[in-house]
Design an enzyme around this catalytic site. Structure first.
Site, PDB file in Angstrom:
ATOM      1  N   ASN A 161      15.095  -7.636   7.970  1.00 20.96           N
ATOM      2  CA  ASN A 161      15.035  -8.945   8.625  1.00 20.96           C
ATOM      3  C   ASN A 161      16.358  -9.638   8.380  1.00 20.96           C
ATOM      4  OD1 ASN A 161      11.824  -8.881   7.562  1.00 20.96           O
ATOM      5  ND2 ASN A 161      12.192  -9.736   9.575  1.00 20.96           N
ATOM      6  N   CYS A 191      11.905  -0.929   8.944  1.00 19.90           N
ATOM      7  CA  CYS A 191      10.517  -0.586   9.249  1.00 19.90           C
ATOM      8  C   CYS A 191      10.360   0.918   9.146  1.00 19.90           C
ATOM      9  CB  CYS A 191      10.131  -1.067  10.644  1.00 19.90           C
ATOM     10  SG  CYS A 191       8.456  -0.580  11.086  1.00 19.90           S
ATOM     11  N   HIS A 246      14.753  -8.807  13.186  1.00 19.71           N
ATOM     12  CA  HIS A 246      15.542  -7.895  12.340  1.00 19.71           C
ATOM     13  C   HIS A 246      16.993  -7.961  12.818  1.00 19.71           C
ATOM     14  CE1 HIS A 246      12.404  -5.771   9.922  1.00 19.71           C
ATOM     15  NE2 HIS A 246      11.652  -6.433  10.782  1.00 19.71           N
ATOM     16  N   ARG A 286       7.644  -7.823   1.066  1.00 21.11           N
ATOM     17  CA  ARG A 286       6.848  -6.906   1.894  1.00 21.11           C
ATOM     18  C   ARG A 286       7.756  -6.147   2.876  1.00 21.11           C
ATOM     19  NH1 ARG A 286       6.120  -5.502   7.094  1.00 21.11           N
ATOM     20  NH2 ARG A 286       6.192  -7.687   7.736  1.00 21.11           N
ATOM     21  N   ASP A 287       8.201  -6.812   3.915  1.00 16.25           N
ATOM     22  CA  ASP A 287       9.044  -6.135   4.910  1.00 16.25           C
ATOM     23  C   ASP A 287      10.310  -5.619   4.219  1.00 16.25           C
ATOM     24  OD1 ASP A 287       9.844  -5.211   7.372  1.00 16.25           O
ATOM     25  OD2 ASP A 287       9.626  -7.129   8.395  1.00 16.25           O
ATOM     26  N   HIS A 309      10.521 -13.460  14.175  1.00 18.49           N
ATOM     27  CA  HIS A 309      10.648 -12.439  13.119  1.00 18.49           C
ATOM     28  C   HIS A 309      11.694 -11.433  13.614  1.00 18.49           C
ATOM     29  CE1 HIS A 309       8.706  -9.653  10.040  1.00 18.49           C
ATOM     30  NE2 HIS A 309       9.359  -8.778  10.793  1.00 18.49           N
TER      31      HIS A 309
HETATM   32  P1  HMG Z   1      -5.290   6.212   9.877  1.00 16.10           P
HETATM   33  O1  HMG Z   1      -4.839   7.481   9.228  1.00 16.10           O
HETATM   34  O2  HMG Z   1      -5.467   6.238  11.360  1.00 16.10           O
HETATM   35  O3  HMG Z   1      -6.597   5.611   9.210  1.00 16.10           O
HETATM   36  O4  HMG Z   1      -4.270   5.075   9.514  1.00 16.10           O
HETATM   37  P2  HMG Z   1      -7.972   6.180   8.837  1.00 16.10           P
HETATM   38  O5  HMG Z   1      -8.923   5.018   8.964  1.00 16.10           O
HETATM   39  O6  HMG Z   1      -8.282   7.444   9.593  1.00 16.10           O
HETATM   40  O7  HMG Z   1      -7.821   6.532   7.289  1.00 16.10           O
HETATM   41  C1  HMG Z   1      -7.008   7.607   6.817  1.00 16.10           C
HETATM   42  C2  HMG Z   1      -6.838   7.475   5.320  1.00 16.10           C
HETATM   43  O8  HMG Z   1      -6.155   6.282   4.995  1.00 16.10           O
HETATM   44  C3  HMG Z   1      -8.154   7.436   4.529  1.00 16.10           C
HETATM   45  O9  HMG Z   1      -7.907   8.018   3.266  1.00 16.10           O
HETATM   46  C4  HMG Z   1      -8.357   5.950   4.361  1.00 16.10           C
HETATM   47  O10 HMG Z   1      -9.178   5.659   3.235  1.00 16.10           O
HETATM   48  C5  HMG Z   1      -6.943   5.482   4.131  1.00 16.10           C
HETATM   49  P3  HMG Z   1      -8.269   9.561   2.937  1.00 16.10           P
HETATM   50  O11 HMG Z   1      -9.720   9.630   3.226  1.00 16.10           O
HETATM   51  O12 HMG Z   1      -7.455  10.381   3.898  1.00 16.10           O
HETATM   52  O13 HMG Z   1      -7.873   9.701   1.524  1.00 16.10           O
HETATM   53  N1  HMG Z   1      -6.779   4.060   4.519  1.00 16.10           N
HETATM   54  C6  HMG Z   1      -6.314   3.113   3.705  1.00 16.10           C
HETATM   55  N2  HMG Z   1      -5.916   3.124   2.426  1.00 16.10           N
HETATM   56  C7  HMG Z   1      -5.502   1.954   1.887  1.00 16.10           C
HETATM   57  N3  HMG Z   1      -5.478   0.789   2.582  1.00 16.10           N
HETATM   58  C8  HMG Z   1      -5.870   0.743   3.858  1.00 16.10           C
HETATM   59  C9  HMG Z   1      -6.316   1.943   4.470  1.00 16.10           C
HETATM   60  N4  HMG Z   1      -6.767   2.229   5.696  1.00 16.10           N
HETATM   61  C10 HMG Z   1      -7.048   3.532   5.714  1.00 16.10           C
HETATM   62  N5  HMG Z   1      -5.846  -0.396   4.534  1.00 16.10           N
HETATM   63  C11 HMG Z   1      -3.568   2.827   9.117  1.00 16.10           C
HETATM   64  C12 HMG Z   1      -4.390   3.763   9.992  1.00 16.10           C
HETATM   65  C13 HMG Z   1      -3.405   1.526   9.838  1.00 16.10           C
HETATM   66  C14 HMG Z   1      -4.277   2.605   7.805  1.00 16.10           C
HETATM   67  C15 HMG Z   1      -2.202   3.503   8.865  1.00 16.10           C
HETATM   68  O14 HMG Z   1      -1.659   3.825  10.088  1.00 16.10           O
HETATM   69  C16 HMG Z   1      -1.270   2.643   8.081  1.00 16.10           C
HETATM   70  O15 HMG Z   1      -1.478   2.358   6.909  1.00 16.10           O
HETATM   71  N6  HMG Z   1      -0.164   2.240   8.718  1.00 16.10           N
HETATM   72  C17 HMG Z   1       0.796   1.405   8.022  1.00 16.10           C
HETATM   73  C18 HMG Z   1       1.843   0.982   8.941  1.00 16.10           C
HETATM   74  C19 HMG Z   1       2.755   0.018   8.256  1.00 16.10           C
HETATM   75  O16 HMG Z   1       2.504  -0.469   7.155  1.00 16.10           O
HETATM   76  N7  HMG Z   1       3.863  -0.288   8.942  1.00 16.10           N
HETATM   77  C20 HMG Z   1       4.808  -1.227   8.431  1.00 16.10           C
HETATM   78  C21 HMG Z   1       4.316  -2.637   8.532  1.00 16.10           C
HETATM   79  S1  HMG Z   1       4.404  -3.290  10.179  1.00 16.10           S
HETATM   80  C22 HMG Z   1       6.031  -3.893  10.285  1.00 16.10           C
HETATM   81  O17 HMG Z   1       6.812  -3.704   9.382  1.00 16.10           O
HETATM   82  C23 HMG Z   1       6.391  -4.709  11.479  1.00 16.10           C
HETATM   83  C24 HMG Z   1       6.452  -6.215  11.170  1.00 16.10           C
HETATM   84  O18 HMG Z   1       7.375  -6.472  10.103  1.00 16.10           O
HETATM   85  C25 HMG Z   1       6.891  -6.975  12.417  1.00 16.10           C
HETATM   86  C26 HMG Z   1       8.169  -6.425  13.080  1.00 16.10           C
HETATM   87  O19 HMG Z   1       9.211  -6.290  12.398  1.00 16.10           O
HETATM   88  O20 HMG Z   1       8.093  -6.166  14.306  1.00 16.10           O
HETATM   89  C27 HMG Z   1       5.079  -6.771  10.732  1.00 16.10           C
HETATM   90 MG    MG Z   2       9.445  -6.638  10.373  1.00 13.91          MG
END
Ligand code: HMG
Ligand code: MG
Length: 301
Positions: free
Chosen positions: A250, A241, A210, A15-16, A208
């Site tokens: 990570n 990220c 990086h 995933r990450d 967690h």
């Molecule tokens: P948004 O644009 O504000 O959401 O995104 P929305 O509710 O307005 O929806 C917009 C569109 O996205 C719509 O589609 C929804 O259907 C679709 P459209 O009508 O435009 O065709 N949608 C989705 N599709 C599939 N799956 C879903 C989903 N939700 C909405 N779940 C949202 C809000 C959170 C969805 C967006 O900002 C997003 O997907 N962000 C992803 C961020 C991400 O994945 N970041 C990386 C992971 S976090 C990380 O790596 C940190 C971590 O490792 C810890 C660390 O290292 O600190 C965990």
């Molecule tokens: Mg991370």
């Protein structure tokens, strides 16, 4: 000094590790094989997919297919990120054993990462946690930017503690503290942990980290010494990220495992097999492993 006897490694590679991979979307079959190889190494917790918007994170667009394609190994927990109800519904349908919501201690990072404020993110997570619990699915909570933010710089440890406490009170079984951009140093890690521990027991915390600045192992040593017994890591140090420019992966799972082995801490994970898995996945991606330990052990390890 209270080193734990056993540390649970939570494998992040699929995933990450892969979410930020540049270039074309990696074949689902490769992702599935990676997860299967990881479970074969003895890892009991594997984050396998992310049910986020494919427009935001194209590499995770096949989350359902990955989750459904895995050969389930008894005793292994396959988890997924679920930022909202849509994501949770997809994860439940695909058979995720556990899910995770992800927030941050920084307002700016929360906006960039999930398009809302910290307060709104917590409001969004409430029904996600509730529905998951109705399905007997455990929810993990991530707090990002615990030692620094790419947009806001320094982060007050009390803010990390406050968000961690909120997530715990909302029903998360564990809080994973993310040094998203790997800027922490050991004393800073200890001070951050000290603040968080006033709100959340150490048994409920995971690290967690990086490795952007090469400090992750030292930071892990610092918090393991204080009793943290769950470590997130990514095979071959894969990853970064998408919403933290310049962040590298990570800490490599192989490197963490080598250190823990040296400390006499049990994990149940086979270092040889893990190093081979790291060499295999990086060969698939056209580069060499980011784990110093795996490189030292060699490709035929
Ligand atoms: P948004 O644009 O504000 O959401 O995104 P929305 O509710 O307005 O929806 C917009 C569109 O996205 C719509 O589609 C929804 O259907 C679709 P459209 O009508 O435009 O065709 N949608 C989705 N599709 C599939 N799956 C879903 C989903 N939700 C909405 N779940 C949202 C809000 C959170 C969805 C967006 O900002 C997003 O997907 N962000 C992803 C961020 C991400 O994945 N970041 C990386 C992971 S976090 C990380 O790596 C940190 C971590 O490792 C810890 C660390 O290292 O600190 C965990
Ligand atoms: Mg991370």
């Amino acid at each position: 000094m209270t080193f734990p006897k056993h540390v649970r490694l939570f494998e992040m590679g699929a995933r990450d590790g892969l979410q930020n991979e540049p270039g074309p979307v990696i074949d689902t079959a490769i992702k599935v094989e990676l997860v299967n190889r990881l479970s074969d190494c003895g890892l009991s917790h594997i984050e396998a997919a992310s049910f986020v918007s494919p427009k935001w994170v194209p590499q995770m667009g096949d989350a359902s297919a990955v989750m459904q394609g895995i050969s389930r190994k008894a005793g292994v927990t396959y988890s997924a990120l679920t930022p909202n109800l849509k994501g949770l519904e997809g994860a439940i349908e695909a058979g995720a054993d556990e899910v995770a919501v992800f927030g941050a201690a920084s307002e700016a990072f929360t906006q960039k990462n999930i398009n809302c404020s910290i307060k709104e993110s917590l409001e969004r997570f409430a029904p996600v946690i509730e529905l998951a619990q109705q399905h007997d699915i455990r929810v993990r909570g991530y707090v990002s930017t615990v030692m620094g933010c790419p947009y806001e710089g320094e982060i007050n440890p009390d803010q990390v503690a406050a968000v961690s406490r909120e997530l715990l009170d909302m029903g998360c079984y564990e809080i994973s503290l993310g040094d998203t951009i790997g800027v922490g140093t050991p004393l800073k890690a200890k001070r951050m942990l000290e603040a968080v521990q006033k709100q959340v027991a150490v048994e409920k915390l995971a690290a967690h980290f990086h490795d952007t600045y090469g400090q992750a192992l030292a930071n892990l040593y610092a918090v393991v010494e204080e009793g943290v017994a769950v470590i997130d890591a990514s095979v071959a140090g894969l990853g970064g990220c998408p919403y933290a420019k310049g962040a590298s992966g990570n800490v490599a799972t192989e490197d963490v495992l080598y250190m823990l082995n040296g400390l006499g801490i049990e994990t149940g994970v086979d270092l040889q097999k893990l190093a081979q898995t790291g060499h295999w996945i990086t060969a698939q991606l056209g580069r060499t492993s980011g784990s110093k330990v795996a490189l030292a052990m060699g490709c035929d390890s």
